[in-house]
Structures are given as C-alpha cells and as structure tokens.
Design an enzyme around this catalytic site. Structure first.
Site, short mmCIF file in Angstrom:
data_model
loop_
_atom_site.label_atom_id
_atom_site.label_comp_id
_atom_site.label_asym_id
_atom_site.label_seq_id
_atom_site.Cartn_x
_atom_site.Cartn_y
_atom_site.Cartn_z
N GLU A 1 -18.64 6.42 -4.46
CA GLU A 1 -17.52 7.74 -4.30
C GLU A 1 -17.41 8.35 -5.85
O GLU A 1 -17.52 10.09 -5.66
CB GLU A 1 -16.52 6.72 -4.30
CG GLU A 1 -15.22 7.65 -4.24
CD GLU A 1 -13.65 6.40 -4.78
OE1 GLU A 1 -13.51 5.50 -5.32
OE2 GLU A 1 -13.12 6.00 -3.56
N ASP B 1 0.03 10.97 0.08
CA ASP B 1 -0.90 12.00 -0.09
C ASP B 1 -2.10 11.68 -0.07
O ASP B 1 -2.12 10.05 0.37
CB ASP B 1 -0.89 13.22 -2.03
CG ASP B 1 -1.36 11.68 -2.64
OD1 ASP B 1 -1.04 10.73 -2.80
OD2 ASP B 1 -2.52 12.44 -3.22
N GLU C 1 -3.57 8.49 -1.65
CA GLU C 1 -2.29 7.54 -1.39
C GLU C 1 -1.51 7.22 -2.65
O GLU C 1 -1.05 6.23 -3.21
CB GLU C 1 -3.33 6.00 -1.20
CG GLU C 1 -5.05 6.91 -0.48
CD GLU C 1 -5.14 5.67 -0.07
OE1 GLU C 1 -6.49 4.54 -0.83
OE2 GLU C 1 -5.31 4.85 1.08
N GLU C 2 -1.50 8.62 -3.94
CA GLU C 2 -0.36 7.34 -4.93
C GLU C 2 0.74 8.58 -5.06
O GLU C 2 1.79 8.11 -5.90
CB GLU C 2 -1.30 8.53 -6.02
CG GLU C 2 -3.21 7.99 -5.97
CD GLU C 2 -3.26 8.13 -7.01
OE1 GLU C 2 -4.42 7.78 -7.64
OE2 GLU C 2 -3.49 9.77 -7.08
N TRP D 1 0.47 -0.90 -0.10
CA TRP D 1 -0.77 -0.01 -0.25
C TRP D 1 0.66 1.08 -0.60
O TRP D 1 1.94 0.87 -0.22
CB TRP D 1 -0.58 0.45 1.58
CG TRP D 1 -1.83 0.30 1.35
CD1 TRP D 1 -2.55 1.63 1.68
CD2 TRP D 1 -2.81 0.48 -0.22
NE1 TRP D 1 -4.07 2.99 1.26
CE2 TRP D 1 -4.03 1.16 0.48
CE3 TRP D 1 -3.35 -0.41 -0.35
CZ2 TRP D 1 -5.31 1.54 -0.54
CZ3 TRP D 1 -4.82 -0.35 -1.71
CH2 TRP D 1 -5.03 0.73 -1.84
C1 NOJ Z 1 -6.13 3.05 -3.79
C2 NOJ Z 1 -6.55 3.93 -3.39
O1 NOJ Z 1 -7.36 4.53 -2.31
C3 NOJ Z 1 -6.30 4.77 -4.81
O2 NOJ Z 1 -6.46 6.76 -3.77
C4 NOJ Z 1 -5.84 4.82 -5.88
O3 NOJ Z 1 -5.48 6.46 -6.56
C5 NOJ Z 1 -5.56 3.59 -6.12
N1 NOJ Z 1 -5.22 2.28 -5.62
C6 NOJ Z 1 -4.45 3.66 -7.21
O4 NOJ Z 1 -3.47 4.13 -6.52
C1 NOJ Z 2 -9.16 6.00 -2.39
C2 NOJ Z 2 -8.89 7.61 -1.85
O1 NOJ Z 2 -8.12 8.36 -2.77
C3 NOJ Z 2 -8.70 7.93 -0.58
O2 NOJ Z 2 -8.39 9.13 0.16
C4 NOJ Z 2 -9.46 6.81 0.82
O3 NOJ Z 2 -9.35 7.31 2.20
C5 NOJ Z 2 -9.85 5.97 0.21
N1 NOJ Z 2 -10.04 5.25 -0.94
C6 NOJ Z 2 -11.17 4.85 1.08
O4 NOJ Z 2 -12.33 5.90 1.56
#
Ligand code: NOJ
Ligand code: NOJ
Length: 596
Positions: free
Chosen positions: A447, A219, A222-223, A163
């Site tokens: 979402e 960030d 999560e990227e 992750w």
């Molecule tokens: C899962 C993350 O929750 C999401 O924010 C991200 O865009 C994707 N992985 C791709 O990295």
């Molecule tokens: C993807 C989002 O990018 C992230 O900000 C969030 O924490 C997770 N999904 C779970 O909702």
C-alpha cells in the site's frame, strides 16, 4: 533511442517512428515538411519498469481474487481481497470501492481485447456483488441503506465491527464497472443478458446514488464524514452512464430521475473549488488543508477522451485539474524525507494527503501512479486536439515547464507545444520512476512506501496498487476507455456556485505588427482590466501573426473588448465599435478575431 514524430493529418495526430539520432535534425525535417509535430524520447527506465511490472501487477491482481487466487484462500468466487495481509493492517476483507476499481481495470482490459480469459472472473464478480447487495449489514438492508456498506467478509457475510460507514462511492463505482461490461455486451449482441440479469443489479446501485448523493458520507479514506469530491464525481458519472444505458435498453422510467440528480451533482461539484491557490477541496468537513489525492483519483476516474479539457467535469487536462494537481503534488515536497533535495519542478513521492498519519502516513503507490496517469490522459487529449491551452488558472502548472510561458492556445506546430508536452511527459515519467525506485526487486506493490527511506510498508500486495499500475500503464500507451458522455455537459442555469461563476475564454487575433509593437487585450470587466490600458493583458505571439491569450471571465455575462497595440507606451486602439459577446454558463469559448 527511438524518436517518435507526431504529426497532424486528416484531423488526427499520428505517429511516425524514425531513427534520426538528433532532435535538431528532426526539427529541421518537421519544419521543412510543414508537419504539426512533437517528438519525445522514450524513457528506458520507465519502459523497462513497465515491461517487468505489467505481468507482475496483473498476476498480483488475479492472486487476490477468489475462489482460486493464489493469495486469497477462503474468498468466494469473484470476491476481491483488498490485500492478503491479515494483521497490522488486517485487510482480509472485501471493500466495494477497491473491488469495483479493480474490476473496472479488468473489464477495460477485457473490452480492449487484452485478455479474453477474464470473462469468467467478471461474471463471478457480478454474482458476488449481487449477493452482497442483498446482505443485511450495519448500514441497513438492501432497501434501507445497506448498499452504502463499505466492506464485507470474504465469504460474503456482513462485517459487523465498528467502521466509517456509510461510504457512498461504492455503489457508484460498482455500477460504473458493470455498465462498462453491459455496454460491451450490447455491442457484442448480448442485450438480453444485460436487460434480464445485469440491469436489476445496476439499477439498485443507481437508485441508491440518485436517492442519497446529497447525504453525508465517509470519504474514500474512511475517515471524514461530510461531502467528498471523489464520491460526488463518481456518483455524477454513474448516473450519466446509467441514464444512457437505460435509454439504450428501453428502461426509460428511470431516465429523468437520473438526469435530474446528475445535473444537481454536476452543479454541486463546482462548489468544491477553492480559487486561491486553485484546487478542489477534497472534503467539506475534516478540518484539513483539503489537498488530497481524492481529487486526482477523481480526475482519472472520470476521464472521458471525448470531453476534451472540460473543467466542469474535471477532465485531466482541464485548467482546474492541472492547477489542482500542482497544489496536491507540492504539498508533499517538504514533508517526506525521500523528497529532500528534489528540485521544485520535478516529480516526487506523493501520498493520500499531507496530514496523513495512518500506518506512518507515507507515500502510496496508487497515489503516485495517479499523478502520472492524469498527465498521460492530458497528453492523449492534447495530441487528439492538436493544441493545448494555458489559462490564467493553469498558468502556475505550465510555468513549471517553461518559465516564460503566457496564457494562450498553442497549436501542435509551435515550439512551445513541443517544449511543454515533452517536459510534461518527462514529468509524468518521473512519478513512475519514483514508484519504480521504491518497488522491491520482486515487483510486489504494497500500500505504502516509507517516507523516510522508501521501503515498502503497510499492507502487502494491495490489489488496488496493482490495478492502479495497470491503468496508468495503459494511459501511457495511449489507450483510452469508452466515452461515458462527459462531452458538452453544462452546469444548470439555476446552479450557483463560486466556480460556475467563471468560464475560460481564448482570445485569438490575427494582427500584423512591426518590431517593437505588442498586442494587448482590454475590456469591460475586471478580468479584462476594466478598459484600463495600463493593466491590459499582453498577448502571446507564439503563433504569429495570430496573437493569443486565455482569460477566465464571469459566466453568462455580456462582455465588450478591444485589442490594442502598445509600442513604447503609445497605445493604438482598434477601430469602433467594441467587440461584444456573451459568455456561456460553462465550457471553454474560443474567439478568432482579425485586427480592425
Ligand atoms: C482504516 C482505514 O482503512 C484507513 O483508511 C484509515 O486511515 C484508518 N482506518 C484510520 O481511520
Ligand atoms: C484503506 C484505504 O484508505 C481505503 O481507501 C481502502 O478501501 C482500504 N484501505 C482497503 O484497501
């Protein structure tokens, strides 16, 4: 249609509801009574969306909280499931960020007295998070970095898959939510519970923020692993509130450490500013345009109604945050099919960032709501202050609503103030209507909604989507959370960043003129035309005989200036000597002069 008359009385803008059918009649009434006023028609579409969606959103949040939520089977008490979706995407986990933002919303509702039954959920949330703080996970143990772990299994065990970790906004958001509750408990005679039980949990998170804010982080999406504006902004807020709480309950040993790092983060925050075309670059890495809902979310989550339109802390009505909002919103106008044909200055669907491809890279409900919330927050502050200021930085934002607008301060008695605030309210409502249009009939908030046709997509019943609707609805109703101490903060004298180098200055001069004459401003620095009268700044006479303008000037600099009258090219200077003052290192300055 009801009309609301807002007027300035004993230092507060008040509301008066009337049944006058026409704005024209209202204007006449207001000017006859000399009230400081603005009126806005309530939008029936948005009002009815709010009345149906509010209970759905509230129930949607509660359904996703263990142990008894209708859609969160298997989650431990107080654990927030991000979404019940278990495949494509699998969101049957608990994220520290989502959970903390959701509980911030519930704790605010509890503190507002909107729902007293939330107390047991809040207590469960605190014990669940306290347990997870202690769980050793791929980011480390509680004392070696584990607090930066972004997500856990819903039975509070560690998630061990690959992750984007660590994510350092989590501990900041979690401590802020808990501090909000702690402050409520203290004002309701339960300080010992705070000191004995809550403080040690809060302190773990705050110490983590204090010690690691300067290290890279993934960030909030999560990227991208770099530094991130949202993360820095919420870390700053957490340490400020933490230091205030610590002082209040006698935990003074942490205060100077928290304050020192808060000052350092405040300085660092200024460095994200991108002066042209005026936005906060979301991440220091990532190789994208930098336009990102990250920054809009930062603004609404550091909103402090007592901080006015302060730019240093990126308040929703600050010139920097409004300029940023326009740049962010505009980046989605051309890329989503559902935005096609919408005129340039009207609300559109917005998403995380224009380059996004995750789950189709669609608009998100929570980002579209965030735009509306920032604008409602701004309207609250302008109304409290009885005026709004247009600077050269926020000029492109305001120009969307009045093509002849000029920099200056507009008191709530001016027609310009009414024109702008009415249009901005309508603009804000437009973002709500956009999300409303693409909310399915049952009111469920996923979402995302499709960029091509608006159909809900990606994770269903996203807890954060529901919470973001609730906070936005409260902002539209004028409700504000307790202040967190953003008022009057200054960037440290030793901080050097590009944004800190300028500060907004409002020039007002009382000058009686005759037809054909205009007042201009000129002075000793480039932003004041370097005494070159041909480039002097034309001032606004909207508040005649007070002429007004606002300019960003170099911070901490001695400035000389004069007002001049120009009448068909003929220049008349004010008498000597030059006016002189020194700009502060941060914060807005207002100069009230009389023509000499
Ligand atoms: C899962 C993350 O929750 C999401 O924010 C991200 O865009 C994707 N992985 C791709 O990295
Ligand atoms: C993807 C989002 O990018 C992230 O900000 C969030 O924490 C997770 N999904 C779970 O909702």
């Amino acid at each position: 249609m009801a009309l609301y008359i807002q007027y300035w009385q004993n230092g507060v803008c008040s509301f008066l509801q009337t049944n006058f059918p026409q704005v024209v009649m209202w204007r006449t009434l207001v000017s006859a009574l000399g009230l400081c006023a603005s009126a806005f028609a309530q939008s029936s579409t948005v009002d009815s969306y709010i009345s149906t969606e509010s209970p759905i959103a509230k129930a949607g949040v509660l359904a996703n909280i263990g142990a008894n939520g209708a859609k969160s089977a298997g989650a431990y008490p107080g654990v927030v499931v991000a979404s019940p979706s278990s495949t494509d995407p699998d969101y049957l986990y608990t994220w520290v960020r989502d959970s903390s933002l959701v509980f911030q919303t519930l704790i605010d509702q509890y503190a507002f007295g909107q729902d007293t039954t939330l107390r047991s959920h809040i207590d469960n949330f605190i014990s669940a998070e306290a347990n997870m703080q202690q769980v050793t996970n791929p980011s480390g143990t509680v004392s070696t970095g584990g607090l930066g772990e972004p997500k856990f299994n819903i039975d509070e065990t560690a998630f061990t898959g690959a992750w984007g970790r660590p994510q350092r906004d989590g501990p900041a958001l979690r401590s802020t939510a808990m501090i909000t509750y702690a402050n409520w408990l203290i004002s309701n005679n339960n300080e010992s519970y705070v000191t004995d039980y809550l403080w040690p949990i809060i302190k773990l998170d705050l110490d983590y923020v204090m010690n690691t804010w300067n290290e890279t982080t993934f960030d909030l999406w999560e990227e991208v692993e770099s530094s991130s504006f949202f993360t820095s902004a919420v870390q700053h807020r957490a340490l400020r509130q933490g230091s205030t709480l610590a002082t209040m309950i006698g935990q003074t040993s942490v205060v100077s450490g928290y304050n020192t790092q808060a000052n350092n983060i405040l300085c660092f925050l200024q460095s994200y500013w991108n002066p042209s075309p005026g936005f906060m670059t979301a991440n220091t890495g990532g190789g994208r345009s930098g336009r990102d809902a990250n920054t809009v979310l930062a603004s609404i989550h550091v909103f402090d109604v007592e901080a006015g339109c302060d730019g240093v802390t990126f308040q929703p009505c600050s010139d920097v945050a409004l300029s940023n909002l326009k740049v962010y919103v505009d980046s989605f106008r051309e890329i989503y099919n559902i935005n096609t044909g919408i005129p340039a200055h009207e609300a559109v669907a917005t998403g995380r960032y224009p380059e996004d491809v995750y789950q189709g890279g669609n608009p998100w409900y929570l980002t579209t709501f965030a735009v509306a919330e920032q604008l409602y927050d701004a309207l609250i502050v302008w109304s409290n202050e009885g005026s709004l200021t247009v600077t050269d930085v926020s000029f492109p934002f305001f120009q969307q609503f009045d093509s002849s607008i000029m920099p200056g301060t507009y008191s709530c008695s001016t027609p310009t103030y009414s024109t702008l605030t009415t249009a901005i309210k309508k603009f804000a409502d437009g973002f709500v209507s956009t999300a409303a249009k693409y909310t399915p009939s049952g009111g469920g908030l996923a979402e995302q909604y499709s960029r091509s046709n608006g159909t809900p997509t990606s994770a269903v019943d996203l807890t954060w989507s529901y919470a973001s609707a609730l906070t936005m609805f409260n902002a539209r109703a004028g409700l504000t959370s307790a202040s967190w101490g953003a008022a009057g903060l200054m960037v440290s004298p030793t901080c050097s960043t590009s944004k800190a180098a300028t500060v907004p200055v409002v020039f007002n001069v009382n000058a009686t003129t005759v037809l054909g004459q205009n007042i201009y401003l000129t002075g000793s620095v480039g932003a004041l035309s370097d005494w070159n009268t041909a480039d002097a700044i034309l001032m606004s006479s909207a508040d005649y005989p007070v002429w007004s303008t606002a300019v960003d000037l170099p911070a901490n600099t001695q400035i000389q200036y004069k007002y001049i009258i120009i009448d068909s090219g003929d220049v008349t200077w004010e008498s000597d000597p030059n006016n002189e003052f020194t700009t502060p290192r941060s914060g807005i300055t207002t100069l009230n002069d009389v023509w000499r």
